[in-house]
Design an enzyme around this catalytic site. Structure first.
Site, PDB file in Angstrom:
ATOM      1  CD  GLU A 172      31.310 -20.568 -27.932  1.00  0.00           C
ATOM      2  OE1 GLU A 172      32.285 -19.852 -27.459  1.00  0.00           O
ATOM      3  OE2 GLU A 172      31.694 -21.155 -29.208  1.00  0.00           O
ATOM      4  CG  ASN A 225      26.439 -21.774 -32.539  1.00  0.00           C
ATOM      5  OD1 ASN A 225      26.439 -22.862 -33.197  1.00  0.00           O
ATOM      6  ND2 ASN A 225      27.957 -21.474 -32.536  1.00  0.00           N
ATOM      7  CG  HIS A 266      33.979 -27.768 -31.739  1.00  0.00           C
ATOM      8  ND1 HIS A 266      34.681 -27.654 -32.338  1.00  0.00           N
ATOM      9  CD2 HIS A 266      33.287 -26.285 -31.419  1.00  0.00           C
ATOM     10  CE1 HIS A 266      34.386 -26.562 -33.284  1.00  0.00           C
ATOM     11  NE2 HIS A 266      32.949 -25.818 -32.244  1.00  0.00           N
ATOM     12  CD  GLU A 297      30.821 -23.311 -33.984  1.00  0.00           C
ATOM     13  OE1 GLU A 297      32.201 -23.268 -34.017  1.00  0.00           O
ATOM     14  OE2 GLU A 297      30.701 -22.361 -33.652  1.00  0.00           O
ATOM     15  CG  ASP A 299      36.279 -29.652 -34.592  1.00  0.00           C
ATOM     16  OD1 ASP A 299      35.841 -30.398 -33.403  1.00  0.00           O
ATOM     17  OD2 ASP A 299      36.666 -28.672 -35.332  1.00  0.00           O
TER      18      ASP A 299
END
Length: 404
Positions: A172, A225, A266, A297, A299
């Site tokens: 990030e 990432n 996400h 990651e 979701d």
């Protein structure tokens, strides 16, 4: 064909099918478990994909909740420490490492024959208090921060050398279009810790972070990432995916040992999000650079209250629609991954709503229900969708070799 001949042909087909089924069952032993009863690990192995989860160390160690541990151990072929390998956890006191939780995590993965994604080496967030305070008050300047980061990366990667499959080396590092300034850049909002971290280190720190990690472990795969890079936008100054693409393309051209890009995945059902082909095309553009890709990651959260009134309960039909939308978002990311032979792993950020980070982070308006199993470990539509996608599979994966 006469009715009698049709009936005879149909009977013959049924007999042949039954016979072939009996032969197959007798030749290969008992029938395999139904798709819904197979682990994600086993289903993903059909196409050589690793399917993983982030692991909450406290929940894993909780003897009062053995189901969490048994599912981590049995369902997944790769694992990521949710917090145990972050800087604040490893070096809470300057100069003193606490390896206990991270060592236990890696040892458990090895017992279960699971690959480990190391998360994370260079990140402005979840720094130990002594470091973030020093950055904010100016007692740690640019050269000092650079030396600390180099030592941290070297120490951590060396400690786990040969035991980590993929490292999130830089995490990030770039801004979002809603931050100030709005053009995507290294850092974040003006004056934020994220921007100070980037400014003190300078733009060359990304290349150096990968070089330091490679020197410490020649065999680990090294990833950049980030979130909100699942699909390209208009290619303009506010297109985060385009900025990351240009960034990693430049690193590759400079000979920097970057092996892959991790797209966090996400997603939230209240937004439009993407279709399968848009995501697949994005992955293809990254892999055309010679990089591996992974979803790291994943979701797919939803609003838990009335969309127009966060204090009111959501209607049942709205919750049902959100449940199906969540399943679709999982489908989009997983299908795109399966379509690309260089998509090595698909990791969900927690698998049960009981231990999800989402409700604690997205409070206004409240969001949740982003995992494959609910808070009672019951399967959701998202899980059944993922199982079906994995059963259908895709082409075999192509193993990535670390770049020298």
């Amino acid at each position: 064909m006469t009715l009698r001949r049709m009936a005879t042909a149909g009977l013959l087909a049924a007999v042949v099918a039954a016979t072939l089924g009996a032969v197959a069952a007798s030749a290969g032993g008992p029938r395999p478990p139904a798709t819904r009863d197979q682990s994600l690990r086993a289903l993903a192995a059909r196409s050589g994909l690793y399917f993983g989860t982030a692991v909450d160390a406290a929940a894993y160690a909780d003897t009062a909740e053995p189901q969490y541990r048994s599912m981590v151990d049995g369902q997944f072929s790769t694992v990521t420490a949710e917090n145990a390998m972050k800087w604040e956890s490893l070096e809470p006191t300057r100069g003193t490492y606490n390896w206990a939780s991270a060592d236990a995590f890696v040892a458990a993965a090895e017992r279960n024959h699971q690959q480990v994604r190391g998360h994370v080496l260079a990140w402005y967030s979840q720094l130990p208090g002594w470091l973030s305070t020093g950055i904010q008050d100016g007692s740690i300047d640019g050269p000092a921060l650079r030396a600390l980061l180099r030592k941290h990366i070297t120490d951590v990667v060396t400690h786990f050398r040969g035991r980590i499959w993929q490292w999130d080396v830089v995490n990030e590092a770039v801004s979002d279009p809603w931050e100030t300034p709005s053009a995507i850049h290294l850092g974040g909002n003006t004056g934020s810790l994220k921007q100070k971290f980037a400014d003190l280190l300078g733009p060359d720190y990304l290349a150096d972070a990968f070089r330091w990690a490679r020197a410490a472990d020649p065999k680990a795969l090294l990833f950049y990432n980030d979130y909100n890079i699942e699909a390209f936008g208009d290619g303009g100054p506010g297109d985060k995916t385009q900025f990351v693409y240009d960034l990693v393309r430049k690193l590759r051209a400079q000979g920097v040992p970057i092996d892959g890009v991790g797209s966090q995945g996400h997603l939230s059902t209240q937004y439009g999000n993407y279709d399968v082909l848009a995501v697949a095309e994005t992955l293809q553009r990254f892999t055309d650079l010679g990089l591996a890709v992974a979803f790291t990651e994943v979701d797919a959260r939803s609003l838990t209250k009335n969309a127009s009134d966060p204090a009111a309960a959501a209607a049942g039909q709205d919750l049902n629609a959100r449940d199906q939308a969540s399943a679709y978002n999982y489908h989009v990311l997983l299908q795109a991954c399966l379509m690309n032979r260089h998509c090595l792993s698909f990791t969900v950020w927690g698998f049960t709503d009981k231990h999800s980070w989402i409700p604690g982070w997205f409070k206004n308006p409240p969001e949740g229900s982003g995992c494959l199993w609910d808070a009672n470990y019951q399967p959701k539509k998202s899980l059944r969708t993922v199982q079906g996608d994995l059963f259908m599979g895709g082409p075999p994966r192509v193993a990535q070799k670390p770049r020298r």
